[in-house]
Design a protein around this motif. Sequence first.
Motif, PDB file in Angstrom:
ATOM      1  N   PHE A  13       0.829  -1.204   0.000  1.00 54.60           N
ATOM      2  CA  PHE A  13       0.000   0.000   0.000  1.00 54.60           C
ATOM      3  C   PHE A  13       0.866   1.259   0.000  1.00 54.60           C
ATOM      4  O   PHE A  13       0.655   2.176  -0.802  1.00 54.60           O
ATOM      5  CB  PHE A  13      -0.928  -0.018   1.226  1.00 54.60           C
ATOM      6  CG  PHE A  13      -1.979   1.040   1.211  1.00 54.60           C
ATOM      7  CD1 PHE A  13      -3.151   0.843   0.494  1.00 54.60           C
ATOM      8  CD2 PHE A  13      -1.814   2.232   1.897  1.00 54.60           C
ATOM      9  CE1 PHE A  13      -4.143   1.813   0.467  1.00 54.60           C
ATOM     10  CE2 PHE A  13      -2.789   3.205   1.879  1.00 54.60           C
ATOM     11  CZ  PHE A  13      -3.952   3.004   1.159  1.00 54.60           C
ATOM     12  N   VAL A  14       1.858   1.298   0.872  1.00 52.45           N
ATOM     13  CA  VAL A  14       2.741   2.469   0.959  1.00 52.45           C
ATOM     14  C   VAL A  14       3.546   2.637  -0.323  1.00 52.45           C
ATOM     15  O   VAL A  14       3.700   3.754  -0.840  1.00 52.45           O
ATOM     16  CB  VAL A  14       3.662   2.348   2.196  1.00 52.45           C
ATOM     17  CG1 VAL A  14       4.748   3.400   2.190  1.00 52.45           C
ATOM     18  CG2 VAL A  14       2.835   2.435   3.474  1.00 52.45           C
ATOM     19  N   THR A  15       4.053   1.532  -0.872  1.00 49.91           N
ATOM     20  CA  THR A  15       4.821   1.590  -2.116  1.00 49.91           C
ATOM     21  C   THR A  15       3.984   2.138  -3.259  1.00 49.91           C
ATOM     22  O   THR A  15       4.452   2.963  -4.045  1.00 49.91           O
ATOM     23  CB  THR A  15       5.355   0.190  -2.481  1.00 49.91           C
ATOM     24  OG1 THR A  15       6.118  -0.307  -1.394  1.00 49.91           O
ATOM     25  CG2 THR A  15       6.204   0.225  -3.729  1.00 49.91           C
ATOM     26  N   GLU A  16       2.749   1.688  -3.348  1.00 46.28           N
ATOM     27  CA  GLU A  16       1.882   2.148  -4.433  1.00 46.28           C
ATOM     28  C   GLU A  16       1.470   3.611  -4.266  1.00 46.28           C
ATOM     29  O   GLU A  16       1.273   4.316  -5.249  1.00 46.28           O
ATOM     30  CB  GLU A  16       0.637   1.268  -4.551  1.00 46.28           C
ATOM     31  CG  GLU A  16       0.911  -0.067  -5.186  1.00 46.28           C
ATOM     32  CD  GLU A  16       1.491   0.045  -6.579  1.00 46.28           C
ATOM     33  OE1 GLU A  16       1.025   0.871  -7.386  1.00 46.28           O
ATOM     34  OE2 GLU A  16       2.433  -0.707  -6.857  1.00 46.28           O
ATOM     35  N   LEU A  17       1.333   4.068  -3.042  1.00 45.29           N
ATOM     36  CA  LEU A  17       1.013   5.484  -2.829  1.00 45.29           C
ATOM     37  C   LEU A  17       2.164   6.390  -3.258  1.00 45.29           C
ATOM     38  O   LEU A  17       1.941   7.495  -3.741  1.00 45.29           O
ATOM     39  CB  LEU A  17       0.665   5.745  -1.359  1.00 45.29           C
ATOM     40  CG  LEU A  17      -0.692   5.248  -0.897  1.00 45.29           C
ATOM     41  CD1 LEU A  17      -0.879   5.550   0.583  1.00 45.29           C
ATOM     42  CD2 LEU A  17      -1.822   5.869  -1.706  1.00 45.29           C
ATOM     43  N   ARG A  18       3.379   5.918  -3.107  1.00 42.51           N
ATOM     44  CA  ARG A  18       4.555   6.709  -3.483  1.00 42.51           C
ATOM     45  C   ARG A  18       4.849   6.658  -4.979  1.00 42.51           C
ATOM     46  O   ARG A  18       5.547   7.516  -5.500  1.00 42.51           O
ATOM     47  CB  ARG A  18       5.784   6.207  -2.734  1.00 42.51           C
ATOM     48  CG  ARG A  18       5.712   6.496  -1.265  1.00 42.51           C
ATOM     49  CD  ARG A  18       6.961   6.038  -0.589  1.00 42.51           C
ATOM     50  NE  ARG A  18       6.901   6.312   0.846  1.00 42.51           N
ATOM     51  CZ  ARG A  18       7.799   5.924   1.698  1.00 42.51           C
ATOM     52  NH1 ARG A  18       8.846   5.237   1.283  1.00 42.51           N
ATOM     53  NH2 ARG A  18       7.666   6.202   2.970  1.00 42.51           N
TER      54      ARG A  18
END
Length: 154
Positions: A56-61
Amino acid sequence: MKKLNLAFSVLLILVSTCLFFYANTFKTLANQKDIGPAGFPKAVCVGLILCGIALFVTELRRDNQEPAQLFNRKLFLSLAAIVAFFFLLSPLGFILDSILICLIMMFLLLNEPVQKAWPIIVVVSIAAPLALYGIFGIFLKVPLPDGILAPLLG
């Protein structure tokens, strides 16, 4: 692809959280005091939750908006193999069924020519289920289905 990964990560977190709490319903044997039968499933669920958060964090960045291909032939064949594994587990037994699913999944997930990789696929597909049966079925005494190999396995 971004929306698909975000949706998958949220689903992974939700399902893993539900399974984490469901593991509390596993029955503990009389002589089990420390970890119990819920210990390993809970550890796996925590790992999956952490992977979901990381995705989730990777995709938000990430900035790119590449198109996502949600359904393809390999996905359906993989799901069909998993369903077949479930239904064939009792008649074939753990060893034969696991060898079969390992072969199918490795061929489906292969990214190089089959002519080059088939010896490794065959060896791993046979060795991994035998090792798992030895660890869980013999050493840890976990009851695994014997299937048609019951006369040979005792």
